[in-house]
Design a protein around this motif. Structure first.
Motif, mmCIF file in Angstrom:
data_model
loop_
_atom_site.group_PDB
_atom_site.id
_atom_site.type_symbol
_atom_site.label_atom_id
_atom_site.label_comp_id
_atom_site.label_asym_id
_atom_site.label_seq_id
_atom_site.Cartn_x
_atom_site.Cartn_y
_atom_site.Cartn_z
ATOM 1 N N VAL A 69 72.405 45.776 31.929
ATOM 2 C CA VAL A 69 71.255 46.296 31.930
ATOM 3 C C VAL A 69 70.409 45.792 30.355
ATOM 4 N N LEU A 70 71.622 46.198 29.414
ATOM 5 C CA LEU A 70 71.227 45.789 28.022
ATOM 6 C C LEU A 70 71.128 44.359 27.748
ATOM 7 N N ALA A 87 76.334 53.103 24.071
ATOM 8 C CA ALA A 87 76.240 53.486 25.232
ATOM 9 C C ALA A 87 76.788 52.546 26.304
ATOM 10 N N ALA A 88 76.434 51.020 26.130
ATOM 11 C CA ALA A 88 76.890 50.035 26.745
ATOM 12 C C ALA A 88 78.180 49.955 26.926
ATOM 13 N N LEU A 89 78.935 50.139 25.894
ATOM 14 C CA LEU A 89 80.283 50.094 25.566
ATOM 15 C C LEU A 89 81.075 51.254 26.335
ATOM 16 N N GLY A 106 82.250 48.385 16.749
ATOM 17 C CA GLY A 106 82.332 47.980 18.002
ATOM 18 C C GLY A 106 80.950 47.459 18.570
ATOM 19 N N SER A 107 80.034 48.699 18.434
ATOM 20 C CA SER A 107 78.630 48.422 18.970
ATOM 21 C C SER A 107 77.922 47.462 17.939
ATOM 22 N N GLY A 108 78.257 47.259 16.733
ATOM 23 C CA GLY A 108 77.718 46.334 16.039
ATOM 24 C C GLY A 108 77.939 44.830 16.272
ATOM 25 N N ARG A 109 79.287 44.719 16.789
ATOM 26 C CA ARG A 109 79.733 43.349 17.409
ATOM 27 C C ARG A 109 79.292 43.333 18.549
ATOM 28 N N PHE A 110 79.000 44.108 19.375
ATOM 29 C CA PHE A 110 78.367 43.786 20.627
ATOM 30 C C PHE A 110 76.778 43.665 20.228
ATOM 31 N N LEU A 111 76.201 44.140 19.446
ATOM 32 C CA LEU A 111 74.757 43.708 19.125
ATOM 33 C C LEU A 111 74.756 42.357 18.461
ATOM 34 N N VAL A 146 59.665 48.242 21.619
ATOM 35 C CA VAL A 146 60.768 48.209 22.756
ATOM 36 C C VAL A 146 62.007 48.951 22.841
ATOM 37 N N ALA A 147 62.048 49.677 23.857
ATOM 38 C CA ALA A 147 63.026 50.934 24.054
ATOM 39 C C ALA A 147 64.018 50.330 24.732
ATOM 40 N N MET A 148 65.399 50.260 24.175
ATOM 41 C CA MET A 148 66.542 49.915 24.758
ATOM 42 C C MET A 148 67.700 50.992 24.745
#
Length: 187
Positions: free
Chosen positions: A147-148, A137-139, A38-43, A130-132
């Motif tokens: 924010v992201l 975490a956003a999921l 899921g985090s990869g799809r969001f990325l 660049v820190a993000m």
């Protein structure tokens, strides 16, 4: 042990942008490929929103194996994987490194708080860092999603800034005379 596959990273060896996450999750452990759940799809969505494809960037993690129970990486695990990450950075030689999450951020900004520095570019040893927040975490915390998204929207401008910066050349960049890192057990 919970490790099925080591997840070293994926992307072109000459990528100008390198994203560094924390460690493999469930889906990454199953496939051996970083950021595929899921985090990869969001990325992928975030990259697409700024006109980038995953094939253009290198994606990796500070640790290369899934920790038991998906817990946070321990200091000894970070230390064991650091030579591999250092070698990846030296070989790829990216102009911009985007850290996703506090553990990858701490590699470059050990005393920083992600809530204070996210989305800001900092020149460290000739590279823009660049820190993000991590996509996972956003999921889990929906308030971090905008924010992201806003931080990613800044990336094209930061990348343009990096192209004007002098190329990083230093001892950390020389890999031809280094011996191969020793294979260490994570657990």
């Amino acid at each position: 042990f919970s490790r099925k596959h080591g997840v070293s990273g994926a992307g072109p060896a000459d990528a100008e942008i390198m994203l560094i996450g924390e460690g493999p999750g469930f889906h990454e452990n199953e496939t051996g490929i970083p950021f595929v759940g899921g985090s990869g799809r969001f990325l992928d969505e975030l990259l697409e929103s700024i006109g980038l494809q995953r094939e253009e960037i290198f994606v990796g993690n500070v640790i290369k194996c899934r920790p038991p129970g998906n817990r946070d990486p321990h200091a000894d695990e970070l230390a064991a994987c650091n030579p591999y990450l250092e070698r990846q950075i030296a070989v790829i030689n990216p102009k911009v490194i985007v850290t996703l999450g506090r553990f990858s951020m701490a590699k470059f900004l050990p005393d920083a708080k992600i809530s204070e520095v996210h989305g800001q570019a900092m020149n460290i040893k000739g590279r823009l860092i660049v820190a993000m927040y991590h996509t996972a975490a956003a999921l889990h915390q929906r308030s971090l999603r905008p924010v992201l998204e806003a931080d990613f929207a800044k990336l094209p401008g930061l990348i343009a800034q990096a192209e004007k910066a002098p190329e990083f050349i230093g001892n950390e960049n020389k890999v031809e005379n280094q011996s191969a890192p020793e294979q260490l057990s994570m657990f």
